[in-house]
Design an enzyme around this catalytic site. Structure first.
Site, short mmCIF file in Angstrom:
data_model
loop_
_atom_site.label_atom_id
_atom_site.label_comp_id
_atom_site.label_asym_id
_atom_site.label_seq_id
_atom_site.Cartn_x
_atom_site.Cartn_y
_atom_site.Cartn_z
N TYR A 42 0.84 -1.20 0.00
CA TYR A 42 0.00 0.00 0.00
C TYR A 42 0.87 1.25 0.00
O TYR A 42 2.08 1.18 0.20
CB TYR A 42 -0.95 0.00 1.21
CG TYR A 42 -0.28 0.33 2.53
CD1 TYR A 42 0.56 -0.58 3.16
CD2 TYR A 42 -0.47 1.57 3.14
CE1 TYR A 42 1.17 -0.27 4.37
CE2 TYR A 42 0.14 1.89 4.34
CZ TYR A 42 0.96 0.96 4.95
OH TYR A 42 1.58 1.28 6.14
N LYS A 70 6.51 -1.86 1.87
CA LYS A 70 5.32 -1.27 2.50
C LYS A 70 4.16 -2.26 2.37
O LYS A 70 3.22 -2.07 1.61
CB LYS A 70 5.01 0.11 1.90
CG LYS A 70 4.18 0.99 2.85
CD LYS A 70 4.26 2.43 2.45
CE LYS A 70 3.23 3.31 3.15
NZ LYS A 70 3.34 3.37 4.60
N GLU A 82 12.92 2.17 13.99
CA GLU A 82 11.96 3.22 13.62
C GLU A 82 10.77 3.04 14.54
O GLU A 82 10.92 2.56 15.67
CB GLU A 82 11.60 3.11 12.13
CG GLU A 82 11.04 1.76 11.75
CD GLU A 82 10.45 1.69 10.35
OE1 GLU A 82 10.15 2.72 9.75
OE2 GLU A 82 10.27 0.55 9.87
N LEU A 141 11.25 1.14 7.06
CA LEU A 141 10.63 1.64 5.84
C LEU A 141 11.31 2.97 5.52
O LEU A 141 11.44 3.83 6.39
CB LEU A 141 9.13 1.85 6.04
CG LEU A 141 8.45 2.35 4.77
CD1 LEU A 141 8.24 1.20 3.78
CD2 LEU A 141 7.12 3.02 5.06
N1 PLP Z 1 7.88 3.70 8.94
C1 PLP Z 1 6.73 3.01 8.95
C2 PLP Z 1 6.73 1.64 9.55
C3 PLP Z 1 5.57 3.55 8.39
O1 PLP Z 1 4.44 2.83 8.36
C4 PLP Z 1 5.62 4.86 7.85
C5 PLP Z 1 4.43 5.47 7.25
O2 PLP Z 1 3.39 4.90 7.16
C6 PLP Z 1 6.81 5.56 7.91
C7 PLP Z 1 7.94 4.95 8.44
C8 PLP Z 1 6.92 6.97 7.37
O3 PLP Z 1 6.83 6.98 5.98
P1 PLP Z 1 6.35 8.29 5.21
O4 PLP Z 1 7.19 9.42 5.69
O5 PLP Z 1 6.58 7.97 3.79
O6 PLP Z 1 4.91 8.48 5.56
#
Ligand code: PLP
Length: 280
Positions: free
Chosen positions: A32, A147, A179, A203
């Site tokens: 997603y 993702k 994270e 991610l």
């Molecule tokens: N890490 C995880 C596990 C996430 O689910 C998300 C966003 O959904 C992020 C980091 C941050 O990603 P982004 O800055 O692209 O929203």
């Protein structure tokens, strides 16, 4: 009436029917993306598209029209009368519907593609006042760079945070901070900003990438190195980044104040720089 995108058509959301044999439903076999609309344009949708294509490639889902995502997202904003609002668009692509077996379907099946948009209250003042977090062992697999819609570990950890009155769960893997349940995390230590490097343990956030650039452009030193859990006692600041929170200062971890327990200057500077970049 809400309009959704489903397998090539824009239709009322309640008319979307997904097969009970869909591998997204049976196995969470899909990926997603979430992209933010700032009233007149999307935030870095090119990077979201690139990450979506990468996630699909990594799990070997083929959607020939993946490049149409920005157009679909824009059309969802238009059809749902969201132009002028803060809004989010969610898109999910699964391996499609086939009789249940772990192996990929023997005969090719079309992926299932579903997207919708909704208006969103950014709660900027609340976030600017800083968020509380909890610290937990990272419960996830070792392909966090994908993702995937398989989010159970993230959901359980996030729920724990909510039940503790916190707004995010920070993860530790083998003594190093990775994270959070739905965001990337940064720490200020001895005047330098630390964050976990891109790897299969995190991610690669679009906000993370752009905040790192803003920080470096502003002359701040960013070290893409994982912070040991043991170094937490020495940090002066922490903040998290994601599409909906943007840059959110962290004021406590496991009920222990970060710094003086107030949003720190580096976090607030980057939050302000981020807003200046998106509000242009
Ligand atoms: N890490 C995880 C596990 C996430 O689910 C998300 C966003 O959904 C992020 C980091 C941050 O990603 P982004 O800055 O692209 O929203």
């Amino acid at each position: 009436m809400e309009t959704a995108y489903f397998n090539g058509s824009f239709i009322p959301k309640e008319e979307v029917h997904i097969s009970p044999d869909d591998r997204g439903f049976l196995f969470a076999d899909g990926i997603y993306e979430v992209v933010r609309w700032y009233g007149s344009s999307f935030y870095d949708i090119e990077s979201h598209l690139a990450r979506m294509k990468r996630s699909m490639k990594e799990i070997r889902i083929g959607w020939d029209s993946a490049g149409s995502f920005p157009g679909i997202a824009e059309e969802l904003i238009r059809r749902n009368n969201l132009a002028g609002c803060d809004a989010l668009v969610y898109i999910q692509v699964t391996r499609g519907a086939a009789r249940r077996t772990h192996a990929f379907p023997r005969e090719p099946v079309a992926p299932t593609v579903y997207a919708f948009a909704w208006s969103f209250n950014p709660a900027r003042e609340l976030i600017a006042s800083g968020i509380s977090t909890i610290l937990r062992k990272d419960p996830r697999w070792n392909r966090c760079d994908i993702k995937s819609v398989s989010l159970l570990p993230n959901i359980l950890s996030f729920q724990e945070a909510v039940e503790d009155g916190a707004m995010e769960s920070i993860f530790v893997r083998e003594g190093l901070i990775t994270e959070c349940a739905h965001s990337n995390v940064f720490f200020v230590l001895n005047g330098k900003i630390f964050t976990h490097p891109e790897s299969t343990n995190i991610l690669s956030g679009i906000t993370r990438k752009n905040v790192i650039s803003l920080a470096r452009e502003g002359g701040l030193e960013v070290v893409e190195e994982a912070l040991p859990e043991a170094a937490l006692k020495n940090i002066s600041e922490a903040f998290i980044t994601n599409t909906s929170f943007e840059v959110a200062p962290v004021i406590s971890i496991n009920n222990i104040p970060v710094g003086n327990g107030k949003p720190g200057p580096v976090s607030m500077l980057l939050r302000q720089k981020f807003h200046s970049a998106v509000d242009q």
